[in-house]
Structures are given as C-alpha cells and as structure tokens.
Enzyme design. Structure first.
Site, PDB file in Angstrom:
ATOM      1  N   HIS A   6       0.840  -1.203   0.000  1.00 52.95           N
ATOM      2  CA  HIS A   6       0.000   0.000   0.000  1.00 52.95           C
ATOM      3  C   HIS A   6       0.875   1.254   0.000  1.00 52.95           C
ATOM      4  O   HIS A   6       1.240   1.773   1.052  1.00 52.95           O
ATOM      5  CB  HIS A   6      -0.914  -0.019   1.221  1.00 52.95           C
ATOM      6  N   ARG A  71      -2.067   8.709  -6.083  1.00 55.87           N
ATOM      7  CA  ARG A  71      -2.478   9.267  -4.798  1.00 55.87           C
ATOM      8  C   ARG A  71      -3.984   9.110  -4.627  1.00 55.87           C
ATOM      9  O   ARG A  71      -4.777   9.570  -5.457  1.00 55.87           O
ATOM     10  CB  ARG A  71      -2.090  10.738  -4.745  1.00 55.87           C
ATOM     11  N   SER A  73      -6.234  10.365  -2.503  1.00 54.54           N
ATOM     12  CA  SER A  73      -7.057  11.565  -2.340  1.00 54.54           C
ATOM     13  C   SER A  73      -7.167  12.370  -3.618  1.00 54.54           C
ATOM     14  O   SER A  73      -8.069  13.205  -3.762  1.00 54.54           O
ATOM     15  CB  SER A  73      -6.502  12.447  -1.220  1.00 54.54           C
ATOM     16  N   HIS A 178     -10.680   1.395  -1.680  1.00 52.07           N
ATOM     17  CA  HIS A 178     -10.078   2.646  -1.210  1.00 52.07           C
ATOM     18  C   HIS A 178     -10.873   3.844  -1.711  1.00 52.07           C
ATOM     19  O   HIS A 178     -10.972   4.076  -2.905  1.00 52.07           O
ATOM     20  CB  HIS A 178      -8.636   2.748  -1.704  1.00 52.07           C
ATOM     21  N   TYR A 194     -11.881   7.921   5.437  1.00 51.10           N
ATOM     22  CA  TYR A 194     -11.212   6.673   5.054  1.00 51.10           C
ATOM     23  C   TYR A 194     -11.632   5.518   5.970  1.00 51.10           C
ATOM     24  O   TYR A 194     -11.987   4.430   5.501  1.00 51.10           O
ATOM     25  CB  TYR A 194      -9.695   6.846   5.131  1.00 51.10           C
ATOM     26  N   HIS A 223      -5.902   0.291   5.871  1.00 53.36           N
ATOM     27  CA  HIS A 223      -5.925   0.994   7.155  1.00 53.36           C
ATOM     28  C   HIS A 223      -6.350   0.059   8.285  1.00 53.36           C
ATOM     29  O   HIS A 223      -7.101   0.443   9.181  1.00 53.36           O
ATOM     30  CB  HIS A 223      -6.839   2.225   7.075  1.00 53.36           C
ATOM     31  N   GLU A 284       1.406   2.637   3.767  1.00 54.90           N
ATOM     32  CA  GLU A 284       0.750   3.813   3.178  1.00 54.90           C
ATOM     33  C   GLU A 284       1.736   4.983   3.048  1.00 54.90           C
ATOM     34  O   GLU A 284       1.334   6.129   2.872  1.00 54.90           O
ATOM     35  CB  GLU A 284      -0.455   4.225   4.021  1.00 54.90           C
ATOM     36  N   ARG A 290       2.413  11.857   8.498  1.00 53.71           N
ATOM     37  CA  ARG A 290       3.792  11.998   8.025  1.00 53.71           C
ATOM     38  C   ARG A 290       4.777  12.412   9.118  1.00 53.71           C
ATOM     39  O   ARG A 290       5.963  12.572   8.852  1.00 53.71           O
ATOM     40  CB  ARG A 290       3.848  13.036   6.898  1.00 53.71           C
TER      41      ARG A 290
END
Length: 342
Positions: A6, A71, A73, A178, A194, A223, A284, A290
């Site tokens: 992922h 990506r 999103s 997703h 999500y 997730h 991910e 991050r």
C-alpha cells in the site's frame, strides 16, 4: 523480502497538481479543457521526488518492494464527468507506471479506475484492460463511494459491480477498496472518511453473499480494516443475526487487511483478532500521517517496527505478513518476482 502492498505517489511533481487544477476549472465551467500533452514530467522530475521521499524511507526502514498506485485523495471521482475521470486516471496510471519502469526492483504499479458517480461501473473496463496489458499493474484501487462522501453508489455486493469483478478474476488482480477525497467538510478525508469507508465496505460484504458468485475474488481493506478488527465480536454477532456463516467462512477466504495502523497496540490487536494469513504488510508511506511520534521518536507510519515487535506472530507468521501473503494474494506480483529469480 519485505513487501509493502500500500503505497501512493503522494509526492508527485508539482506539474501534476497544476494540470489537475486546470482540469478542475474546466469541470467547473470556467476554463477550457487542458490538453494532456501539455503536462510534461521528466524522468529526472520523477527521480527527484521518489529518491528524496519514498525510496529514501524504504531504504532506511528495510522495505524491499512497494506496490505503488496514484495518490488516493487525488482520484476525486466526484469531480467532473466520466470523461474527466477517464483522462485523469490515464494520466495518473501512466505516471506510476513510469516510476515502476525507472525503479523496477523497488516498485510495482497499481492503478486507479475512472469511476464517476451514477455511471455504470463497467465503463471503467477499458482503462482496467489498458492498465493490465500495457502498464503491467498488479492491483487496482476500487472506490466504493465515487460521490465523495454521499454514498450514492450501490453496495459492493450489487450486480452492477460484477463486470469489474469478472475482469479482476480473469486477470488475477486483487482490488484494494479505497475511497478518495471527502467533499463533505464534516468528514476529514484521511481520518474519519477513510476509516468509515473501510468499515462500511466490510459491512457491505458481510451483509451480502458476493463470494458465492466470485470465490476467487480478492479484496484488501486498507488501514487495518477500519473498525472491523476492533469490533470483531459485534460483526460476528451481526453475521449470526443475519443468518450468515461464521466470518472466517463467510469472508476470510477473500478479504484481507493491511497493517496501516500507526501504533503498537493497534498492530497487537490486529494480529490477535485477524488470522495471520489475512494480514498483509503495508505502510501507506508517504500518506495520511507523516510526522514523528514524540512518544517513540519514530515515524508513525514506520509500521515495520510494529510488526517486528508484536508478540502475537511467530517467525513463520511474520514472514507470511511481510512476504508470503502478498505473493499469494497478488499473483501478478509473485510472477514478476519469480521472473527476476526472487
């Protein structure tokens, strides 16, 4: 091997986002449609964004291979019409395929599909065919909510999805379930939207009997599976109330969970509740979280540390989570590695 199933190109060159802004302006009726040929991203642009980010962290954390897709999103299927989504999907899929071509030992490509709210899912098949036959993808991301938070699409068990599932089985492709950007401010995209979607997808599959029709279909719920592992007893009870088989029989031959869970207690719970054969390593990275966790001094998304440390996996199970399960659930990934002598 350490296989991360992922990853997203969240660090794509700025030109990609700038071109998308032009396309969104067109979709909003305030500009002309941008020409895809005007989007110019060089190999050096790709190398700069990958080597300073994903590849750097992979090397630091000991990850060997990442399944890399556009990506999530950025998919934003609620923007524009089907033609907008088709153009955008093609551009994004081509870009991640170029990453895999530049770093064939470290990345294998996944694809987004050109979904659009209210449009028959079978309209995505041409891009799915192209992604497999021309780009060599090993998975696709399937959005159960192209509306971006309004949930206007039929449940994943509805027959309107079947043309996609038939192709996935034909191509031996698992799909990661997703969602993309939330267009409802009350829902944070990478937070509740999500995780709500992961939970919703699991419940949709529980209520239906999809895998009677598609016994070879494979889904990965990312997730960590949303609320499913944490509320496994609730879902077992609901399955009984709905007169479904035990969850292990009903879903776990076909449904898998990744390790994008960003603290040790979460991974400990996941590996306690869910059988090791149904867990695939993933981070991910670089994605929703991050930062460095001040309590540990390590990045939240350094999930390998949690899998290494959990007491609920023996050596054979840990090897399955890191490598064996990915090879089994992603047959095209396995064949690509075997072709390289791995």
């Amino acid at each position: 091997m350490i296989i991360d199933i992922h990853g997203h190109y969240t660090t794509a060159p700025a030109q990609l986002g700038a071109w998308r802004d032009l396309q969104i302006a067109f979709a909003d009726g305030v500009a002309d449609a941008p020409d895809p040929a005007t989007l110019r991203i060089s190999d050096d642009d790709i190398r700069e964004t990958i080597e300073a980010n994903q590849l750097k962290l992979m090397n630091e954390r000991g990850s060997d291979l990442t399944v890399f897709s556009p990506r999530a999103s950025f998919m934003a299927h609620h923007i524009g019409d089907l033609a907008v989504s088709e153009t955008w999907a093609r551009i994004c899929n081509d870009l991640v395929a170029r990453v895999a071509q530049l770093y064939p030992d470290r990345f294998l490509p996944g694809a987004m599909l050109p979904q659009s709210p209210g449009v028959d899912p079978k309209t995505t098949l041409a891009e799915l065919d192209r992604a497999v036959n021309d780009l060599g993808v090993v998975t696709v991301n399937l959005n159960p909510d192209p509306s971006g938070g309004f949930w206007t699409a039929p449940a994943l068990t509805d027959r309107s999805w079947y043309p996609i599932y038939e192709k996935l089985v034909e191509y031996e492709l698992p799909a990661m379930i997703h969602v993309s950007t939330s267009c409802k401010p009350v829902f944070h995209t990478t937070g509740d939207h999500y995780l709500n979607a992961d939970t919703t997808a699991f419940m949709q599959l529980l209520k239906g009997d999809l895998f009677r029709d598609f016994p070879d279909l494979k889904f990965v719920i990312p997730h960590g599976g949303g609320a499913a592992p944490y509320h496994w007893g609730r879902f077992r009870g609901l399955a009984m109330a709905l007169r479904k088989p035990d969850l292990e029989e009903h879903l776990l031959n076909n449904v898998f969970f990744d390790t994008c869970v960003y603290h040790q207690p979460g991974i400990d719970l996941l590996t306690t509740v869910i059988p090791a054969d149904n867990i695939l390593f993933a981070s991910e990275m670089i994605g929703a979280v991050r930062d460095i966790d001040p309590r540990t001094g390590h990045y939240f998304d350094d999930t390998k540390r949690y899998v290494d440390a959990t007491p609920h996996l023996d050596d054979a199970q840990r090897s399955a989570v890191f490598e064996g399960n990915a090879r089994r659930v992603y047959p095209r990934l396995n064949r690509a590695l075997v072709a390289r002598g791995l």
